[in-house]
Design an enzyme around this catalytic site. Structure first.
Site, PDB file in Angstrom:
ATOM      1  N   ASP A  39       1.053  -1.036  -0.072  1.00  0.00           N
ATOM      2  CA  ASP A  39      -0.097  -0.055  -0.071  1.00  0.00           C
ATOM      3  C   ASP A  39       0.969   1.324  -0.010  1.00  0.00           C
ATOM      4  O   ASP A  39       0.376   2.228   0.042  1.00  0.00           O
ATOM      5  CB  ASP A  39      -1.036   0.116   1.142  1.00  0.00           C
ATOM      6  CG  ASP A  39      -0.309   0.045   2.630  1.00  0.00           C
ATOM      7  OD1 ASP A  39       0.902   0.038   2.693  1.00  0.00           O
ATOM      8  OD2 ASP A  39      -1.057   0.088   3.459  1.00  0.00           O
ATOM      9  N   SER A  40       2.246   1.093   0.093  1.00  0.00           N
ATOM     10  CA  SER A  40       2.933   2.092  -0.223  1.00  0.00           C
ATOM     11  C   SER A  40       3.060   2.889  -1.592  1.00  0.00           C
ATOM     12  O   SER A  40       3.205   4.078  -1.951  1.00  0.00           O
ATOM     13  CB  SER A  40       4.636   1.732  -0.142  1.00  0.00           C
ATOM     14  OG  SER A  40       4.700   0.640  -0.793  1.00  0.00           O
ATOM     15  N   ASP A 100      -1.344  -6.242  -0.253  1.00  0.00           N
ATOM     16  CA  ASP A 100      -1.179  -5.540   1.105  1.00  0.00           C
ATOM     17  C   ASP A 100      -2.460  -5.231   1.268  1.00  0.00           C
ATOM     18  O   ASP A 100      -3.191  -4.270   0.698  1.00  0.00           O
ATOM     19  CB  ASP A 100      -0.285  -4.504   0.888  1.00  0.00           C
ATOM     20  CG  ASP A 100       0.309  -4.112   2.380  1.00  0.00           C
ATOM     21  OD1 ASP A 100       0.061  -4.685   3.213  1.00  0.00           O
ATOM     22  OD2 ASP A 100       1.013  -3.030   2.107  1.00  0.00           O
ATOM     23  N   LYS A 155      -1.126  -9.585   2.913  1.00  0.00           N
ATOM     24  CA  LYS A 155      -0.161  -9.088   4.054  1.00  0.00           C
ATOM     25  C   LYS A 155      -1.167  -8.035   5.077  1.00  0.00           C
ATOM     26  O   LYS A 155      -1.831  -7.175   4.380  1.00  0.00           O
ATOM     27  CB  LYS A 155       0.979  -8.214   3.776  1.00  0.00           C
ATOM     28  CG  LYS A 155       1.996  -7.779   4.564  1.00  0.00           C
ATOM     29  CD  LYS A 155       3.254  -7.022   4.331  1.00  0.00           C
ATOM     30  CE  LYS A 155       3.150  -5.616   3.760  1.00  0.00           C
ATOM     31  NZ  LYS A 155       2.665  -4.651   4.953  1.00  0.00           N
ATOM     32  N   GLU A 205      -0.911  -5.534   8.830  1.00  0.00           N
ATOM     33  CA  GLU A 205       0.016  -4.767   9.657  1.00  0.00           C
ATOM     34  C   GLU A 205      -0.437  -5.124  11.056  1.00  0.00           C
ATOM     35  O   GLU A 205      -1.674  -5.058  11.330  1.00  0.00           O
ATOM     36  CB  GLU A 205       0.263  -3.491   9.400  1.00  0.00           C
ATOM     37  CG  GLU A 205       0.765  -3.118   8.215  1.00  0.00           C
ATOM     38  CD  GLU A 205       0.887  -1.692   7.859  1.00  0.00           C
ATOM     39  OE1 GLU A 205       0.425  -0.813   8.852  1.00  0.00           O
ATOM     40  OE2 GLU A 205       1.316  -0.978   6.830  1.00  0.00           O
ATOM     41  N   GLU A 262       9.621  -4.027  10.262  1.00  0.00           N
ATOM     42  CA  GLU A 262      10.158  -2.802   9.723  1.00  0.00           C
ATOM     43  C   GLU A 262      10.619  -1.591  10.798  1.00  0.00           C
ATOM     44  O   GLU A 262       9.958  -1.736  11.798  1.00  0.00           O
ATOM     45  CB  GLU A 262       8.936  -2.187   8.993  1.00  0.00           C
ATOM     46  CG  GLU A 262       9.051  -1.003   8.392  1.00  0.00           C
ATOM     47  CD  GLU A 262       8.137  -0.374   7.463  1.00  0.00           C
ATOM     48  OE1 GLU A 262       7.210  -0.860   7.041  1.00  0.00           O
ATOM     49  OE2 GLU A 262       8.270   0.809   6.877  1.00  0.00           O
TER      50      GLU A 262
HETATM   51  O1  KIV Z   1       3.479  -1.184   1.689  1.00  0.00           O
HETATM   52  C1  KIV Z   1       4.625  -1.562   1.465  1.00  0.00           C
HETATM   53  O2  KIV Z   1       5.364  -1.398   0.609  1.00  0.00           O
HETATM   54  C2  KIV Z   1       5.107  -2.240   2.664  1.00  0.00           C
HETATM   55  C3  KIV Z   1       6.441  -2.819   2.449  1.00  0.00           C
HETATM   56  C4  KIV Z   1       7.364  -1.340   2.901  1.00  0.00           C
HETATM   57  C5  KIV Z   1       6.947  -3.736   3.710  1.00  0.00           C
HETATM   58  O3  KIV Z   1       4.220  -2.536   3.726  1.00  0.00           O
END
Ligand code: KIV
Length: 292
Positions: A49-50, A88, A118, A120, A187
């Site tokens: 989600d970056s 994510d 994924k 968090e 992280e």
């Molecule tokens: O959103 C993302 O790219 C991430 C990574 C930096 C682990 O969560």
């Protein structure tokens, strides 16, 4: 008969830890980039989600929605054949209820075609991880500096320097492991703490700003390619694409100005007799009618 190419599985990733083989993970958000990364045999691609920050220009990852993630994940899946693709789960798509978490995790698998998701969080999301895994969906955990909690953490700050938080992170890692996650992102935490967590859990740890003692590393593709002027401390630029792209764009602009592009090689031809017939049907250079 065509044979389908086998993708990396969570068993392969587990085996890599057992064999002491370091795991390289990169993010990707679009078809062409994912294709390049896949052809370089990177075993896991994370549609992070970056993308909210590095692709869409938001200040943080909080505005990213499921629909945005599904859209980009589909493109990444289309561009890849080998890598295990992890989608994510965005902010608030797995917090409200277990049902919500399961439904949204299933969207990644059914609509986008990713092989895993994924989440968090640690102890606080362990129940959600367990239920998603129980549905047959592999989960990657993510603890430490969790960007979706940026407001709660007071910024994108290193976690676990103090005893209390360090102990919490160890508990989080254990909770994620026990919930059935196949791997866990660590992280922005001290390298020696991440190494200790790595030794304490049986699942592979994937570090970002967590030192070299993790089982693998994940980086944001834009950071390693130099697509932004901001370089996070945890990142290394392996190229500086801003310069290369800017040089190409300026060269293009100048060739347009100088009428050097397009050339004959870039143009399509039409048979002269066809053109003559077309011309004959068009009243060329007629004086303009009133009102035209
Ligand atoms: O959103 C993302 O790219 C991430 C990574 C930096 C682990 O969560």
């Amino acid at each position: 008969m065509a044979t389908s190419v086998k993708r990396v599985t969570i068993n392969d990733i587990r085996e890599m830890k057992q064999n002491g083989e370091k795991i390289a993970v990169l993010t990707a958000y679009d078809y062409p980039t994912a294709k390049i990364i896949d052809e370089c045999n990177v075993p896991i691609i994370l549609v992070g989600d970056s993308l909210g920050m590095v692709v869409l220009g938001f200040e943080n990852t909080l505005p990213v929605t499921m629909d945005i993630m599904i859209h980009h994940s589909k493109a990444v899946v289309r561009g890849t054949e080998h890598a295990l693709i992890v989608g994510d789960m965005p902010f608030m798509t797995y917090h409200i209820s277990i049902k919500d978490a399961m439904r949204n995790a299933a969207r990644f698998i059914q609509e986008a075609g990713t092989q895993a998701v994924k989440l968090e969080g640690g102890v606080n999301v362990a129940d959600k991880i367990k239920r998603i895994v129980d549905c047959g969906i592999p989960v990657m955990g993510h603890i430490g500096m969790t960007p979706q909690s940026v407001n709660q953490l007071g910024g994108h700050l290193v976690q676990g320097k103090k005893l209390e938080v360090a102990q919490e992170l160890l508990d989080d890692a254990k909770a994620v492991e026990q919930a059935g996650a196949f791997s866990i992102v660590l992280e922005s935490m001290p390298a020696r703490l991440a190494a200790l967590i790595t030794q304490s859990v049986s699942i592979p740890t994937i570090g970002i700003g967590a030192g070299g003692g993790c089982d693998g590393q994940v980086q944001v593709i834009n950071d390693i390619l130099g697509l932004s002027d901001f370089i996070p401390k945890h990142a290394k630029q392996y190229a500086h694409l801003i310069d290369i792209i800017a040089k190409a764009v300026v060269a293009y602009r100048e060739e347009i100005r100088a009428s050097q592009f397009p050339t004959k090689e870039n143009s399509y031809i039409i048979d002269s007799s066809v053109l003559e017939q077309v011309k004959a049907k068009i009243p060329l250079n007629l004086p303009l009618q009133k009102g035209e």
